[in-house]
Design an enzyme around this catalytic site. Structure first.
Site, PDB file in Angstrom:
ATOM      1  N   LYS A 202       0.836  -1.210   0.000  1.00 28.18           N
ATOM      2  CA  LYS A 202       0.000   0.000   0.000  1.00 28.18           C
ATOM      3  C   LYS A 202       0.872   1.263   0.000  1.00 28.18           C
ATOM      4  O   LYS A 202       0.660   2.198  -0.772  1.00 28.18           O
ATOM      5  CB  LYS A 202      -0.905  -0.006   1.240  1.00 28.18           C
ATOM      6  CG  LYS A 202      -1.573   1.314   1.559  1.00 28.18           C
ATOM      7  CD  LYS A 202      -2.609   1.659   0.524  1.00 28.18           C
ATOM      8  CE  LYS A 202      -3.104   3.090   0.660  1.00 28.18           C
ATOM      9  NZ  LYS A 202      -4.076   3.441  -0.373  1.00 28.18           N
ATOM     10  N   CYS A 256      -2.814  10.983   1.363  1.00 27.25           N
ATOM     11  CA  CYS A 256      -2.198   9.712   0.953  1.00 27.25           C
ATOM     12  C   CYS A 256      -0.778   9.939   0.449  1.00 27.25           C
ATOM     13  O   CYS A 256       0.185   9.575   1.113  1.00 27.25           O
ATOM     14  CB  CYS A 256      -3.069   9.068  -0.113  1.00 27.25           C
ATOM     15  SG  CYS A 256      -4.777   8.913   0.448  1.00 27.25           S
TER      16      CYS A 256
HETATM   17  N1  SAJ Z   1      -0.829  15.194  -8.572  1.00 28.02           N
HETATM   18  C1  SAJ Z   1       0.157  15.837  -9.298  1.00 28.02           C
HETATM   19  N2  SAJ Z   1       0.519  15.322 -10.508  1.00 28.02           N
HETATM   20  C2  SAJ Z   1      -0.050  14.198 -11.018  1.00 28.02           C
HETATM   21  C3  SAJ Z   1      -1.045  13.541 -10.286  1.00 28.02           C
HETATM   22  C4  SAJ Z   1      -1.408  14.058  -9.051  1.00 28.02           C
HETATM   23  O1  SAJ Z   1       0.699  16.856  -8.867  1.00 28.02           O
HETATM   24  O2  SAJ Z   1       0.321  13.796 -12.126  1.00 28.02           O
HETATM   25  C5  SAJ Z   1      -1.217  15.694  -7.248  1.00 28.02           C
HETATM   26  C6  SAJ Z   1      -2.691  16.074  -7.144  1.00 28.02           C
HETATM   27  O3  SAJ Z   1      -2.910  17.388  -7.591  1.00 28.02           O
HETATM   28  C7  SAJ Z   1      -2.938  15.919  -5.646  1.00 28.02           C
HETATM   29  C8  SAJ Z   1      -1.995  14.793  -5.247  1.00 28.02           C
HETATM   30  O4  SAJ Z   1      -1.076  14.639  -6.309  1.00 28.02           O
HETATM   31  O5  SAJ Z   1      -2.577  17.078  -4.934  1.00 28.02           O
HETATM   32  C9  SAJ Z   1      -2.645  13.457  -4.966  1.00 28.02           C
HETATM   33  O6  SAJ Z   1      -3.671  13.193  -5.900  1.00 28.02           O
HETATM   34  P1  SAJ Z   1      -3.887  11.786  -6.623  1.00 28.02           P
HETATM   35  O7  SAJ Z   1      -5.048  11.929  -7.531  1.00 28.02           O
HETATM   36  O8  SAJ Z   1      -2.629  11.324  -7.208  1.00 28.02           O
HETATM   37  O9  SAJ Z   1      -4.164  10.766  -5.455  1.00 28.02           O
HETATM   38  P2  SAJ Z   1      -5.114  10.707  -4.158  1.00 28.02           P
HETATM   39  O10 SAJ Z   1      -4.295  11.132  -2.980  1.00 28.02           O
HETATM   40  O11 SAJ Z   1      -6.415  11.382  -4.347  1.00 28.02           O
HETATM   41  O12 SAJ Z   1      -5.376   9.127  -4.090  1.00 28.02           O
HETATM   42  C10 SAJ Z   1      -4.254   8.249  -4.006  1.00 28.02           C
HETATM   43  C11 SAJ Z   1      -4.449   7.130  -5.054  1.00 28.02           C
HETATM   44  N3  SAJ Z   1      -3.205   6.377  -5.162  1.00 28.02           N
HETATM   45  C12 SAJ Z   1      -2.636   6.082  -6.375  1.00 28.02           C
HETATM   46  O13 SAJ Z   1      -3.100   6.445  -7.420  1.00 28.02           O
HETATM   47  C13 SAJ Z   1      -1.397   5.240  -6.332  1.00 28.02           C
HETATM   48  C14 SAJ Z   1      -5.614   6.226  -4.637  1.00 28.02           C
HETATM   49  O14 SAJ Z   1      -5.706   5.112  -5.519  1.00 28.02           O
HETATM   50  C15 SAJ Z   1      -5.402   5.731  -3.197  1.00 28.02           C
HETATM   51  O15 SAJ Z   1      -6.467   4.911  -2.767  1.00 28.02           O
HETATM   52  C16 SAJ Z   1      -5.338   6.939  -2.298  1.00 28.02           C
HETATM   53  O16 SAJ Z   1      -4.198   7.721  -2.688  1.00 28.02           O
HETATM   54  C17 SAJ Z   1      -5.216   6.501  -0.865  1.00 28.02           C
HETATM   55  O17 SAJ Z   1      -6.224   6.520  -0.141  1.00 28.02           O
HETATM   56  O18 SAJ Z   1      -4.141   6.025  -0.472  1.00 28.02           O
END
Ligand code: SAJ
Length: 419
Positions: A202, A256
């Protein structure tokens, strides 16, 4: 079968509702009485597409009810928060409290599941000893496993069913018992392993994404120095069949990606790239702050659109734009005006700077900063906005707006990762 879900947040509530929809009898336990009362009225206090309707349905069908006192059950699923301490270690107090509340109600044949994101070893070293206080033989009479959620906020209802799952048992029997319980609603594959592997798995999923975004942010920073468009570099590099660079931005938020890598660092100090990536991503709000200082005179007015940690959700946890705003408030005399269609104003200390109208936000502003690319900002009337602003200048931190359109309306544009 009766299931008790402990913690009715973004993960616990959908999990409880899914088991209930699959026909099991489910109780949802939470220390927050408001959450329990709302649940028993078929209502939810968080915002997640489709969750409200689902909860209403299963509460009306009497398959799910909220409780403030624990009851005997066949399986107990712990979905409580694991906040991060000041020193970047995991705070497992809620997990311990949940295990204690279960321990008194354990009977032979029960299963206990931890879903909360935790450092490797938490199930074996923290949860099992507490459950053992029941006097039952843990692993033989009570089955214990770790199974992390993987759902993306905004898409929880689909992903909780469709995503593959990993179930890590303290022994094989535990893993198989818990796998069978989740197969009530999970349509993805369920892979079994040991609990430590599942815990680290995870953490590594979110760390992989965090490190990848750090790479994109590092690229963005040096592209700004070199006058190259990082977004274009990412787009074209990703045409390679084995390359998938993530996107740069003003920082990484949410509970996360911004947190989980630290739970590895806590256990394993030799984590150069993981720690460095956290530091790069954490430095991005300051990077945007420094850019604004360089662009603007002291008396400028800044309008900021979007403050949540990512688009189209109301979650403000670890939001980089909230951090940017706090820096601007603390260290500058700029006037700020802030808009977000999702954020709850009572969750921020600067609610007095927030307004519901885009027109009010941009009036007399010297720069419009796009902080979060909410869909609501897709079709904004830039002609009208250009007439309201004092200086026509847009700083896009997400490569979201159509630059050509902005230029046509007389705007100067600044793009994170290029300028
Ligand atoms: N972000 C970037 N660049 C990107 C993608 C995201 O800067 O290319 C930023 C977003 O703006 C945001 C942050 O990252 O601030 C996190 O967003 P996210 O959409 O990547 O993820 P979370 O935190 O909403 O959800 C993640 C997911 N993990 C993965 O994709 C590996 C989700 O599947 C998990 O269940 C969740 O964490 C969790 O609960 O752990």
């Amino acid at each position: 079968m009766k299931i008790a879900v402990i913690g009715l947040g973004y993960i616990g509530l959908p999990t409880a509702a899914m088991f209930a929809r699959a026909g099991l009898d489910v109780i949802g336990y939470d220390i927050n009485k408001e959450v329990v009362e709302a649940l028993n009225k078929g209502k939810i206090l968080i915002s997640e597409p489709g969750l409200g309707e689902l909860v209403k349905e299963v509460v009306e069908n009497k398959k799910l009810r909220g409780v403030s006192c624990m009851e005997e059950s066949d399986a107990f699923i712990i979905c409580v928060p694991t906040p991060i301490n000041e020193d970047k270690t995991a705070n497992l107090d809620y997990v311990k409290d949940a295990a204690r509340s279960i321990s008194k109600f354990l009977r032979k044949g029960n299963a206990v599941v931890l879903e909360s994101t935790s450092p490797p070893g938490t199930v074996e070293d923290v949860v099992v000893p507490i459950l053992a206080e029941s006097g039952l033989a843990i692993g033989e009479e009570v089955y214990v496993a770790y199974t992390p959620e993987r759902v993306l906020p905004g898409k929880i209802i689909q992903e909780i069913v469709q995503n593959d799952r990993v179930v890590g048992g303290i022994n094989e029997k535990s893993a198989h018992v818990v796998r069978d319980i989740y197969s009530a609603f999970v349509k993805g594959n369920i892979y079994t392993t040991d609990s430590k592997t599942a815990e680290l798995c995870k953490l590594m999923e979110n760390t992989y994404r965090d490190v990848n975004i750090a790479l994109a942010n590092e690229l963005a920073i040096f592209c700004e120095e070199m006058g190259i468009n990082a977004w274009k570099v990412v787009e074209l590099a990703n045409k390679h069949p084995r390359v998938n660079i993530h996107l740069p931005g003003p920082g990484v938020g949410g509970h996360c990606l911004a947190v989980d890598p630290w739970f590895i660092v806590e256990k394993q100090k030799e984590t150069g790239i993981i720690k460095k990536s956290r530091e790069i991503n954490d430095s991005m709000p300051k990077h945007v702050f420094n850019k604004l200082i360089n662009l603007l005179p002291d008396n400028a007015k800044i309008s900021i659109l979007g403050i949540t940690y990512k688009p189209n959700i109301d979650d403000l946890r670890e939001s980089p734009i909230v951090e940017l705003i706090n820096l601007l408030i603390e260290k500058t005399n700029y006037r700020l005006s802030i808009h977000d269609p999702y954020a709850h104003k009572d969750m921020v200390s600067f609610s007095h700077l927030m307004t519901d109208s885009i027109e009010d936000v941009v009036r007399d502003a010297d720069i419009l900063v796009l902080g979060v690319n909410h869909d609501d900002y897709k079709d904004m009337d830039f002609e009208r906005i250009s007439n309201l602003m004092r200086t026509k200048h847009v700083y896009d931190t997400r490569n979201f707006f159509c630059e050509e359109k902005l230029i046509n309306y007389g705007f100067k544009t600044t793009l994170l990762g290029r300028d």
